[in-house]
Scaffold this active site. Structure first.
Site, mmCIF file in Angstrom:
data_model
loop_
_atom_site.group_PDB
_atom_site.id
_atom_site.type_symbol
_atom_site.label_atom_id
_atom_site.label_comp_id
_atom_site.label_asym_id
_atom_site.label_seq_id
_atom_site.Cartn_x
_atom_site.Cartn_y
_atom_site.Cartn_z
ATOM 1 N N LYS A 173 16.354 -97.687 48.545
ATOM 2 C CA LYS A 173 15.780 -96.247 48.777
ATOM 3 C C LYS A 173 14.994 -95.952 47.719
ATOM 4 O O LYS A 173 15.428 -95.474 46.666
ATOM 5 C CB LYS A 173 17.110 -95.367 48.975
ATOM 6 C CG LYS A 173 16.884 -94.173 49.727
ATOM 7 C CD LYS A 173 16.159 -92.772 49.147
ATOM 8 C CE LYS A 173 15.883 -92.375 48.017
ATOM 9 N NZ LYS A 173 14.669 -91.492 47.836
ATOM 10 N N THR A 205 14.315 -88.643 51.859
ATOM 11 C CA THR A 205 14.654 -87.957 50.346
ATOM 12 C C THR A 205 16.010 -88.528 49.748
ATOM 13 O O THR A 205 16.997 -88.939 50.524
ATOM 14 C CB THR A 205 14.644 -86.461 50.672
ATOM 15 O OG1 THR A 205 15.874 -86.114 51.436
ATOM 16 C CG2 THR A 205 13.397 -86.053 51.391
ATOM 17 N N GLY A 206 16.349 -87.882 48.611
ATOM 18 C CA GLY A 206 17.487 -88.218 47.988
ATOM 19 C C GLY A 206 18.773 -87.497 48.764
ATOM 20 O O GLY A 206 19.795 -88.069 49.050
ATOM 21 N N GLY A 210 19.662 -90.823 50.129
ATOM 22 C CA GLY A 210 20.201 -91.270 48.919
ATOM 23 C C GLY A 210 21.597 -91.002 49.127
ATOM 24 O O GLY A 210 22.492 -91.676 48.934
ATOM 25 N N GLU A 248 21.325 -95.714 35.510
ATOM 26 C CA GLU A 248 20.266 -95.754 34.558
ATOM 27 C C GLU A 248 19.646 -94.242 34.409
ATOM 28 O O GLU A 248 18.873 -94.042 35.413
ATOM 29 C CB GLU A 248 19.244 -96.906 34.718
ATOM 30 C CG GLU A 248 19.949 -98.362 34.746
ATOM 31 C CD GLU A 248 20.252 -98.802 33.257
ATOM 32 O OE1 GLU A 248 20.030 -98.136 32.433
ATOM 33 O OE2 GLU A 248 20.853 -99.943 33.336
ATOM 34 N N CYS A 282 10.785 -93.929 31.251
ATOM 35 C CA CYS A 282 12.023 -93.338 30.547
ATOM 36 C C CYS A 282 12.286 -93.857 29.269
ATOM 37 O O CYS A 282 12.943 -93.374 28.313
ATOM 38 C CB CYS A 282 13.199 -93.805 31.373
ATOM 39 S SG CYS A 282 13.236 -95.804 31.581
ATOM 40 N N GLU A 380 14.911 -83.452 28.537
ATOM 41 C CA GLU A 380 13.825 -84.334 28.708
ATOM 42 C C GLU A 380 12.819 -83.721 29.489
ATOM 43 O O GLU A 380 13.009 -82.848 30.150
ATOM 44 C CB GLU A 380 14.616 -85.438 29.581
ATOM 45 C CG GLU A 380 13.587 -86.541 30.144
ATOM 46 C CD GLU A 380 14.232 -87.291 30.912
ATOM 47 O OE1 GLU A 380 14.873 -87.034 31.979
ATOM 48 O OE2 GLU A 380 13.989 -88.658 30.766
HETATM 49 P P1 NDP Z 1 15.585 -88.488 40.504
HETATM 50 O O1 NDP Z 1 17.055 -88.520 39.964
HETATM 51 O O2 NDP Z 1 15.193 -86.850 40.907
HETATM 52 O O3 NDP Z 1 15.471 -89.460 41.802
HETATM 53 C C1 NDP Z 1 15.785 -90.975 41.510
HETATM 54 C C2 NDP Z 1 15.936 -91.372 42.984
HETATM 55 O O4 NDP Z 1 17.221 -90.869 43.416
HETATM 56 C C3 NDP Z 1 15.070 -90.914 43.949
HETATM 57 O O5 NDP Z 1 14.723 -92.229 45.030
HETATM 58 C C4 NDP Z 1 15.738 -89.937 44.742
HETATM 59 O O6 NDP Z 1 15.211 -89.515 45.992
HETATM 60 C C5 NDP Z 1 16.948 -90.354 44.586
HETATM 61 N N1 NDP Z 1 18.001 -89.078 44.843
HETATM 62 C C6 NDP Z 1 17.936 -87.839 44.546
HETATM 63 N N2 NDP Z 1 19.100 -87.333 44.724
HETATM 64 C C7 NDP Z 1 20.011 -87.965 45.227
HETATM 65 C C8 NDP Z 1 21.294 -88.072 45.579
HETATM 66 N N3 NDP Z 1 22.036 -86.884 45.422
HETATM 67 N N4 NDP Z 1 21.963 -89.255 45.968
HETATM 68 C C9 NDP Z 1 21.350 -90.367 45.954
HETATM 69 N N5 NDP Z 1 19.932 -90.532 45.501
HETATM 70 C C10 NDP Z 1 19.404 -89.399 45.102
HETATM 71 O O7 NDP Z 1 14.686 -88.944 39.368
HETATM 72 P P2 NDP Z 1 13.137 -88.908 39.561
HETATM 73 O O8 NDP Z 1 12.613 -89.832 40.712
HETATM 74 O O9 NDP Z 1 12.567 -87.393 39.229
HETATM 75 O O10 NDP Z 1 12.733 -90.034 38.215
HETATM 76 C C11 NDP Z 1 12.649 -89.223 36.740
HETATM 77 C C12 NDP Z 1 13.967 -89.808 36.036
HETATM 78 O O11 NDP Z 1 14.371 -91.052 36.139
HETATM 79 C C13 NDP Z 1 13.888 -89.298 34.820
HETATM 80 O O12 NDP Z 1 15.108 -88.415 34.257
HETATM 81 C C14 NDP Z 1 13.736 -90.554 34.006
HETATM 82 O O13 NDP Z 1 14.462 -90.496 32.524
HETATM 83 C C15 NDP Z 1 14.806 -91.412 34.730
HETATM 84 N N6 NDP Z 1 14.443 -92.843 34.613
HETATM 85 C C16 NDP Z 1 15.386 -93.570 33.937
HETATM 86 C C17 NDP Z 1 15.135 -94.795 33.619
HETATM 87 C C18 NDP Z 1 16.238 -95.734 32.969
HETATM 88 O O14 NDP Z 1 16.090 -97.072 32.934
HETATM 89 N N7 NDP Z 1 17.459 -95.189 32.354
HETATM 90 C C19 NDP Z 1 14.002 -95.612 34.098
HETATM 91 C C20 NDP Z 1 13.089 -94.859 34.835
HETATM 92 C C21 NDP Z 1 13.290 -93.357 35.097
HETATM 93 P P3 NDP Z 1 13.826 -88.540 46.244
HETATM 94 O O15 NDP Z 1 13.044 -88.479 44.855
HETATM 95 O O16 NDP Z 1 12.953 -89.442 46.940
HETATM 96 O O17 NDP Z 1 14.181 -87.262 46.896
#
Ligand code: NDP
Length: 476
Positions: A173, A205-206, A210, A248, A282, A380
């Protein structure tokens, strides 16, 4: 307009809802494709396909599974330019960056795990002349792989490659904000003889994709990269289901600049560690602590060079930075800056002259002068915004760094190795770089401490995560 499709059981299919969402190019605000707005029914079909494909795939010789990974790597390399271009259109990252870092690392993900996983040995233990225990690794089952938009294909394939090599089947996803490279991966993978159902993607979407995916009873493993709040929600959603889980999550990474550094060289490194990919990595630093002895001169040079950074069309070779990934994120980052300014921060670099009614551009921003206990120092931002503050001694800087709910990574720039090691040992973070940043070695564990995550990936640690041990003890 291209309508992206889900990839389920070796078929490209429309979402059951027949609904799509616009996928926007952040450089100009134009819709470049339509992404499926899938739901639990699509997820169910994909998990079913992965569940049915699991027995044959998991029993296949590991070397054979890894041959598929190498075929995929070859295909990505053959379509290198298209992948890089799609990522730039989708995400806004400069094309040169996509070519230099993201896509080469995507290829490396497949090649590394294809070579590494077959070398992981089974072993046995003998209990005198009574019994022999053979310890082997078993794949876990259907893996839910969920990724964010910032390094779209690089992070997704870092999960796909070890998961498949270890014998799991996957339902991916990707972020709905950046679907194009994952879709293209399905397209180049489709003609390969990979068994149907081993690799599936559901876009949406999440909330609609998700959540039902992680909670699905036939999903045995969840590997998630994204924000900390989402990670916590996933923990709640799967509570009581005994799934293997790797999270992560976010960070508020610190960078320490000691008094003995080569200032010009370190400023160049700091520019990258703060603003590469518009600060949307990140591992980018958001808090920079500079020794008080060099604070004034260092900041002057950092500000001077930051003001010269070219922010512009991500297709142009000269653009060091492109637009932020989306209008929502652009607004969020601007609000964060405004809040900090309201709280008393001084703006040393950055302004909004680049804002226009088209792309989501923002100049790299340097702030200073906020109290260390202010929440702005712990939350952040995930954009091209850093704070710079002076420190007097090592104890003080370690205390300020550890004053954070996060512990993803940190960097120390310091010629004195003993001093650097001493600081590094005291920092509570999963990775501490000394005199470098973003060095990647797929053999080492990657992941954060505290609210930056649980579980580790990389080399042996990925194998640990995507398999479980089984002991067969035979009486002699
Ligand atoms: P999000 O947590 O908003 O989304 C990440 C993914 O999870 C997307 O595909 C999103 O779907 C999905 N998602 C959202 N809600 C849910 C849920 N309840 N259950 C399952 N899946 C869900 O993060 P962002 O996309 O905004 O990315 C930025 C964040 O990621 C920052 O906090 C960054 O630090 C972190 N990050 C961490 C890394 C690491 O290795 N530690 C590496 C890269 C980023 P959708 O957005 O399509 O709705």
């Amino acid at each position: 307009m291209e309508k992206i499709k889900n990839y389920i059981n070796g078929q490209f299919v429309d979402p059951i809802s027949a609904l799509w969402m616009p996928n926007i190019n952040p450089a100009n605000g134009e819709t470049i494709s339509l992404v499926p707005n899938s739901n639990a029914a699509d997820v169910d079909q994909a998990v079913q396909a992965a569940h049915e494909a699991f027995p044959a795939w998991s029993e296949m010789a590991v070397e054979k599974r890894c041959e598929y990974l190498l075929l995929i790597a070859d295909q990505i390399e053959e379509h290198f330019e298209e992948f890089a271009m799609l990522e730039t259109l989708d995400n806004g990252k400069p094309l040169w960056l996509s070519k230099k870092i993201d896509i080469p690392r995507v290829v490396e993900n497949f090649r590394f795990f294809a070579k590494y996983v077959p070398t992981v040995k089974a072993f046995s233990v003998r209990k005198g002349d009574k019994a022999l225990s053979q310890i082997t690794r078993m794949p876990v089952g259907v893996a839910a792989l969920i990724t964010p938009w910032n390094l779209p294909l690089y992070l997704l394939t870092w999960k796909i490659a070890p998961a498949l090599a270890c014998g799991n089947t996957v339902v991916c996803k990707p972020s709905e904000v950046t679907p194009m490279t994952a879709y293209f991966l399905a397209q180049i993978l489709d003609p390969l003889p990979l068994p149907k159902g081993v690799f599936n993607i559901v876009f949406g979407t999440g909330l609609d994709v998700g959540r039902p995916l992680v909670s699905h009873t036939d999903v045995k493993l969840v590997s998630f990269t994204g924000g900390t709040q989402t990670g916590k929600q996933i923990e709640k959603d799967i509570a009581g289901q005994c799934k293997k889980t790797s999270l992560e999550l976010g960070g508020k990474n610190a960078i320490v600049i000691a008094a003995d550094v080569d200032i010009d060289q370190t400023v160049d490194e700091l520019i990258k560690a703060s603003f590469l990919n518009q600060g949307q990595i990140c591992l980018c630093g958001e808090r920079v602590f500079i020794h008080a002895d060099i604070f004034a001169i260092f900041v002057e040079k950092f500000v001077h060079k930051t003001k010269k950074i070219i922010v512009g069309d991500p297709l142009h070779k000269t653009s060091f930075m492109g637009p932020l990934v989306s209008q929502d994120h652009w607004q969020k980052v601007r609000q964060c800056i405004a809040q900090r300014v309201k709280a008393g921060a001084k703006v040393l670099a950055g302004d909004e002259t680049l804002q226009n009614d088209k792309g989501y551009y923002l100049r790299p921003t340097i702030l200073s002068g906020l109290d260390q206990n202010h929440s702005c120092h712990t939350e952040e931002i995930f954009g091209p915004v850093v704070t710079v503050e002076p420190y007097q001694d090592e104890d003080e800087v370690v205390k300020m760094i550890n004053n954070s709910p996060y512990g993803l990574c940190a960097s120390i720039f310091c010629k004195d190795q003993d001093r650097a090691q001493m600081i590094a040992r005291k920092i509570r973070a999963g990775t501490v770089w000394i005199n470098c940043w973003l060095v990647r070695d797929l053999r080492v564990p990657f992941g954060g401490m505290k609210q930056s995550g649980i579980g580790r990936e990389g080399g042996q640690y990925s194998v640990d995560f995507y398999t479980e041990y089984k002991t067969i003890c035979t009486a002699l």
